[in-house]
Scaffold this motif. Sequence first.
Motif, PDB file in Angstrom:
ATOM      1  N   TYR A   1     -12.100  -2.680   8.436  1.00 43.48           N
ATOM      2  CA  TYR A   1     -12.048  -3.253   7.096  1.00 43.48           C
ATOM      3  C   TYR A   1     -11.755  -4.757   7.160  1.00 43.48           C
TER       4      TYR A   1
ATOM      5  N   ILE B   1       0.385  -8.451  13.416  1.00 44.14           N
ATOM      6  CA  ILE B   1      -0.978  -8.194  13.884  1.00 44.14           C
ATOM      7  C   ILE B   1      -1.877  -9.378  13.550  1.00 44.14           C
TER       8      ILE B   1
ATOM      9  N   LEU C   1       3.820  -7.694   8.876  1.00 48.17           N
ATOM     10  CA  LEU C   1       3.747  -6.576   7.945  1.00 48.17           C
ATOM     11  C   LEU C   1       5.149  -6.121   7.546  1.00 48.17           C
TER      12      LEU C   1
ATOM     13  N   ALA D   1      -0.118   0.709   0.188  1.00 45.64           N
ATOM     14  CA  ALA D   1      -0.418   0.862   1.616  1.00 45.64           C
ATOM     15  C   ALA D   1       0.335  -0.185   2.435  1.00 45.64           C
ATOM     16  N   PHE D   2       0.444  -1.399   1.910  1.00 45.49           N
ATOM     17  CA  PHE D   2       1.075  -2.499   2.639  1.00 45.49           C
ATOM     18  C   PHE D   2       2.557  -2.637   2.314  1.00 45.49           C
TER      19      PHE D   2
ATOM     20  N   TRP E   1      -6.279  -1.501  13.140  1.00 45.31           N
ATOM     21  CA  TRP E   1      -6.761  -0.188  12.707  1.00 45.31           C
ATOM     22  C   TRP E   1      -5.612   0.682  12.189  1.00 45.31           C
ATOM     23  N   ARG E   2      -4.404   0.353  12.593  1.00 42.35           N
ATOM     24  CA  ARG E   2      -3.244   1.055  12.042  1.00 42.35           C
ATOM     25  C   ARG E   2      -3.152   0.794  10.541  1.00 42.35           C
ATOM     26  N   VAL E   3      -3.388  -0.463  10.153  1.00 39.67           N
ATOM     27  CA  VAL E   3      -3.338  -0.820   8.735  1.00 39.67           C
ATOM     28  C   VAL E   3      -4.476  -0.137   7.976  1.00 39.67           C
ATOM     29  N   MET E   4      -5.619  -0.007   8.633  1.00 31.20           N
ATOM     30  CA  MET E   4      -6.734   0.687   7.992  1.00 31.20           C
ATOM     31  C   MET E   4      -6.343   2.127   7.668  1.00 31.20           C
TER      32      MET E   4
ATOM     33  N   LEU F   1      -9.610  -6.976   6.461  1.00 24.80           N
ATOM     34  CA  LEU F   1      -8.208  -7.197   6.079  1.00 24.80           C
ATOM     35  C   LEU F   1      -7.967  -8.668   5.771  1.00 24.80           C
TER      36      LEU F   1
ATOM     37  N   TRP G   1      -3.352   3.183   6.919  1.00 24.40           N
ATOM     38  CA  TRP G   1      -2.491   3.139   5.733  1.00 24.40           C
ATOM     39  C   TRP G   1      -3.338   3.098   4.466  1.00 24.40           C
ATOM     40  N   ILE G   2      -4.392   2.242   4.512  1.00 18.95           N
ATOM     41  CA  ILE G   2      -5.235   2.070   3.334  1.00 18.95           C
ATOM     42  C   ILE G   2      -5.982   3.367   3.031  1.00 18.95           C
ATOM     43  N   ARG G   3      -6.516   3.977   4.093  1.00 15.20           N
ATOM     44  CA  ARG G   3      -7.241   5.234   3.894  1.00 15.20           C
ATOM     45  C   ARG G   3      -6.326   6.305   3.297  1.00 15.20           C
TER      46      ARG G   3
ATOM     47  N   HIS H   1      -2.704   1.194  -5.320  1.00 18.14           N
ATOM     48  CA  HIS H   1      -2.753   1.965  -4.078  1.00 18.14           C
ATOM     49  C   HIS H   1      -2.849   1.044  -2.879  1.00 18.14           C
ATOM     50  N   ILE H   2      -3.649  -0.017  -3.014  1.00 16.44           N
ATOM     51  CA  ILE H   2      -3.762  -0.982  -1.923  1.00 16.44           C
ATOM     52  C   ILE H   2      -2.402  -1.595  -1.656  1.00 16.44           C
TER      53      ILE H   2
END
Lengths: 463, 480
Positions: free
Chosen positions: A188, A176, A170, A443-444, B457-460, A190, B462-464, A439-440
């Motif tokens: 989700y 991860i 990341l 996030a990344f 779940w950390r990445v989740m 991913l 971020w998305i949320r 937005h997605i």
Amino acid sequence: MKSKALTAAFEKILGTDYVLSSEMDRALYGYDASLERAKPDVVVLPESVDQVSRIVKLAYEAKVPIVARGSGTNLSGGTIPVKGGIVVHFSRMNRILEIDIPNRTVTVEPGVITLDLQSLLLKRGFVYAPDPASQKVSTLGGNLGENSGGPHCLKYGVTTNHVLGAEVVLFDGSVIWTAGKSQDNPGYDLTGLLVGSEGTLGIVTKIILRIIRAPEAVKTMLAVYETIEDAGNTVSAIIAEGIVPATLEMMDNLVMKAVEESVHVGYPLDAAAVLIIELDGMADGMDRQSEKIMEICKRHNVREVRLAKSDTERAELWAGRKGAFGAVARLRPSYLVCDGTVPRTKLPEVLNKVLEVGKKYKLPIGNVFHAGDGNLHPLILFDERNAEERKRVHKAGTEILEICAAAGGTISGEHGIGIEKLKETALIFSKSDMAFMRHIKKAFDPAGLWNPGKLIPEPETMQ
Amino acid sequence: MVDAFQRIAETLIEFMGRESVKIDPEHTARYAVDGIAPKAVVFPADIEQVAKAVKFANRERMAIIPWGSGTKVGIGNPPDHLDVVVSTARLNQMTDVDTANLTMTVQAGVRIKDIQTRLVSEENRCYLPMVDPVTEAEALICSDRENTGCFFPLDPMFGDQATIGGVVAGNTSGPRRLLYGLPRDLVLGVRFVAPNGDIIGTGGKTVKNVSGYDVSKLMIGSWGTLGILCEMTLRLLPLPERMETLRLVFSSLSDAEGFIDRLFETKLLPAAVEILNERAFKRLGVADSSATDLSNWLVAVALEGCDEAVDRMRTELQGMAGDFGAGGTTHLPEDAHREFWQKVSNLEISLATQFPGMITLKLNYPISQWKKVISMATGTLNAYEIDHALLAHAGNGICIINLLMGEGIAATKDKRVQAVDALFHSCREMGGNLLVQRAPVVLKPHLPIWGDSGPHWRVMKWIREQLDPNGIMSPGRLLR
């Protein structure tokens, strides 16, 4: 870019042999199979996820763009470092780490060549189903980035249906696993989000793929037609009668001629189109199915249907189809291949419109594509050294994508948006759709450094 | 507070009409989630009304939970708070049935069984036991029926009642995922309302689509936390020529396991391979007279395909069954096959009515561990003296266990929690995880509802944070 300091830091991590920054090196890693070009500032060749993680951390802190690269067979410019920065090349991370038959998985590094994996698996009686035509050269990491397709997707699905999980680095350098060997992990998807994200969300360093037992029997047929329309109508009719073959591919006369000159398969040079139809699965009932298919072909004025009688004959038929893009280089030095996909039943009408586009812009267009899932590949042939031709080619390409969108389809079935189709995303995405996707991305990638300039247009460039 | 909510209710009524907004306790109580009743339940008629409601809710920071048939609304942590339940009951149109292209576009409130009914062949062959489709006054827009008939290749749990929206939001499935896959493999596109009220469309009618991010994949299995699904395009298949089931009873688990192992070494392609313990298959009412004393484990194999392939599979499997000492073999032709798998799909709900305190767990693990998991689970629950009905998808690494409790049964709260904990840890050790699909609300805080969170779940989060910064969609239910 604080190039010298960063390059030195990379050399400390990888050794000087694996950090390339000469003019020639940078040019060599600034191209792919599209018509785009751009030079990176430096190319790094890591051999472990730890190295990748450290490189990413440094690059992100220094605000330098990062672009992953496999074999550079990308057709939409996804591999081109348009904003410079670092190309992370995976040629050294090319190991097949584990074949786990009881769990029906293989674990690989991203640099593994797709066909190499498939050949190895076949010896054990197993198959990794997605078979993009580039499989001899393309890497599994690249396949993941683009969500590659291939002829067998009609029955088996695309890359995303066969990726069970990935190890991903990341933006902050952390690593991860998105999932693993067990299915239905809550949270989700991913993995599903990463597949087809064209390197814009992170870098994948290991992949767990699903494998299936090789089918008991395979039957491959070549159906020869006097008109493209008859071939297209056959495709719809086969599906409408309740048969879902493993593949349903089409090639037109222009492409067949080029292929025949290069591979000598025995394609009929005076036919308008051929269909390659393959059935696979349990042997029982396959004869009846193939007879049904032949009967459907006859109803649509087929000239003849040839059944491959041996593995060799089957391999030849496919070599022709898979070598098609390369073969057309005999006709003109460059091509622009469109990747529009339409509902199957719209194929005959759309193919006619594509031919008209060719006439309108005075450009030869060859068709070789996955008729079964409506994924066209009109190959617009030209000479890229001719600037005037290039302009006409891009106009023709855009018009073809407009036709596909208008027919209820999409602008990319398997090659990705990359740079090439950024403008055309407006044909299928609204402003809200794009905002959601941005937005997605945010996030990344808060700083916009993962393969910038790809997949979705920058907000300013939208009308 | 009541006055403040009155203003909110009036606004919602403006958007969708008085009949579509319920605020009286009699109605709202029916839509309680884990014992928490919403302040209002709304019934939007189309995606635009959903969008207006969500946009408004976002502005007012109101918590929303979507509701289809409510079959899975108990899955997840109790909500942090709940203001509005958005029912998809009126989003019940099948907007495009294109069997020639093997696609179908339906709204989220359409029930699975109505989908299957809509796709019947001219001879009235249906994938499920046939029912009359629910039709509204407005005509269903569709293409002509094809001769061969089609089906939507998914047999999710609660098949009798579930809506497609809930099935997709949970990425839920059933035994025949072995052959046909999961919702993530069968959904070609989704239209939904994002937490900010925007209407988002992704994917489409084509099987191949790599334009932009695969937002459909993000929404599938997002359990109502990233938006409200309003419409989806589904992949169809032609109806199999023949559909049958073989039911085999084994007196020992190792015989049943040997049979299944051998089956997976062949090139046969069954649609489902299920193994059930005695408690589970007694519930299905299939304790055959031929298998009274010694029956412990039932293996059910669904065969769906062309005539010749199904015939061969049946013959070979019957032979194999003999090799492994199957006590009784029953062959179910098409109608009985449909009824049987319908019962399997409703197993949990039928048990829950008899055992109100029931806990249902879904264990997932690498496929190769399936035998170890079954003996571990059986051993653990027997040690805790907890009666249980167990069913496993042998080829997918999924095992569903119903811990049967009821009023007056000796199992204490502590014992149940300890048993679940033990199962959870053992499953983790085998490389798997566990999900609590059903549990009494009072127990939920003590149970690992979503199993092990894991680093992703950390990445989740971020998305949320990007997509639902105000945290209005099912807050607290998935991520704490």
